[in-house]
Design an enzyme around this catalytic site. Sequence first.
Site, short mmCIF file in Angstrom:
data_model
loop_
_atom_site.label_atom_id
_atom_site.label_comp_id
_atom_site.label_asym_id
_atom_site.label_seq_id
_atom_site.Cartn_x
_atom_site.Cartn_y
_atom_site.Cartn_z
N LYS A 138 0.14 4.22 -0.25
CA LYS A 138 -0.51 5.39 0.37
C LYS A 138 -0.29 6.62 -0.52
CE LYS A 138 -0.25 3.13 4.81
NZ LYS A 138 -0.17 3.23 6.26
N GLU A 174 -5.38 -4.76 10.65
CA GLU A 174 -4.35 -3.74 10.86
C GLU A 174 -4.65 -3.00 12.16
OE1 GLU A 174 -2.35 -2.64 6.86
OE2 GLU A 174 -4.01 -1.25 7.21
N ASN A 210 0.87 -1.18 0.00
CA ASN A 210 0.00 0.00 0.00
C ASN A 210 0.90 1.22 0.00
OD1 ASN A 210 -1.78 2.06 0.48
ND2 ASN A 210 -2.46 1.32 2.50
N SER A 232 3.46 -2.06 10.43
CA SER A 232 4.91 -2.11 10.65
C SER A 232 5.54 -3.46 10.28
CB SER A 232 5.25 -1.72 12.09
OG SER A 232 4.80 -0.40 12.35
N HIS A 250 -9.56 1.15 4.96
CA HIS A 250 -8.30 1.36 5.66
C HIS A 250 -8.52 2.34 6.81
CE1 HIS A 250 -4.21 2.54 6.55
NE2 HIS A 250 -3.82 1.45 5.91
N GLY A 259 2.47 2.34 10.83
CA GLY A 259 3.43 3.43 10.69
C GLY A 259 4.12 3.80 11.99
N GLU A 289 -6.92 4.74 7.83
CA GLU A 289 -6.67 6.15 7.48
C GLU A 289 -7.88 6.74 6.76
OE1 GLU A 289 -2.89 5.45 5.60
OE2 GLU A 289 -2.04 4.99 7.57
P1 13P Z 1 3.02 0.43 7.74
O1 13P Z 1 3.54 -0.84 7.14
O2 13P Z 1 3.75 1.65 7.24
O3 13P Z 1 2.91 0.35 9.21
O4 13P Z 1 1.52 0.63 7.17
C1 13P Z 1 0.64 -0.43 7.28
C2 13P Z 1 -0.56 -0.11 6.51
O5 13P Z 1 -1.34 0.76 6.88
C3 13P Z 1 -0.79 -0.84 5.26
O6 13P Z 1 -2.06 -0.61 4.76
#
Ligand code: 13P
Length: 252
Positions: free
Chosen positions: A13, A167, A11, A212, A97, A173, A99
């Site tokens: 982002k 997640e 992803n 992560s 997601h 992150g 976010e």
């Molecule tokens: P990270 O791997 O940067 O923690 O992000 C995970 C994520 O949100 C994947 O959709």
Amino acid sequence: MPKPRPLIAGNWKMNGLSADGWALADEIVRQAGEGTGPELLVCPPFTLIGLIAEALANSPVGLGGQDCHGDDAGAHTGDISAPMLADLGCRYVIVGHSERRTDHGDSSARVRAKAAAAQRAGLAAIVCVGETWAEREAGRTAEIVGGQVAESIPPGSTAANLVVAYEPVWAIGSGRTATVEQIAEVHALIRRQLGGQVGPGSEAVRILYGGSVKPANAREILAIANVDGALVGGASLKSADFLAIAAASPPG
Ligand code: 13P
């Protein structure tokens, strides 16, 4: 029941302009080989999907979107529909997601509409669920994740058009990964619940872990029961790290 083929999804982002997006996809294709290991997927931002489709042409690496609207078309300024993603060669789309749930107020009902739109367009929906740290601290993880699974997954979903991604919001992150025990517990819960919601064949629905994931912890995470791959954020922006995570998947 054999484990389903793992899916390692990147992803990206809101990262990447044309030149670096092309370079990243090109490196992944070159290093991915014949596609005999886990299934590989990249989900670039919308602006790069057409370009990355070209970079991935004739390769085993799949293409996905990071979100879609719940309607197939219409007056929704700034939105992207599932048929538009399918038209560009996407096979998957991430919906729900955390976010998007936080930044755009996507409720589980809206996530279900998005997932249903994806499935109508012939895409597989990667439905994300996960609790916040405050919810975990309050002992509400099972209730929150169970509720999101119940409300976000459209009826009639199958292993061919549904992937679930767990997640934990606090692990995204943050460099802070959930423990093996925490991951195993939540993935088992999701698997049990899919048994009721999806019915026969639910064992083949892939449940990804995200938060992560990096080369250093991928082997341990991907070996956990009911973990059928990873949804990778930050580490998917470096081809070597993304491929190292894929290489850590147990052989199918
Ligand atoms: P990270 O791997 O940067 O923690 O992000 C995970 C994520 O949100 C994947 O959709």
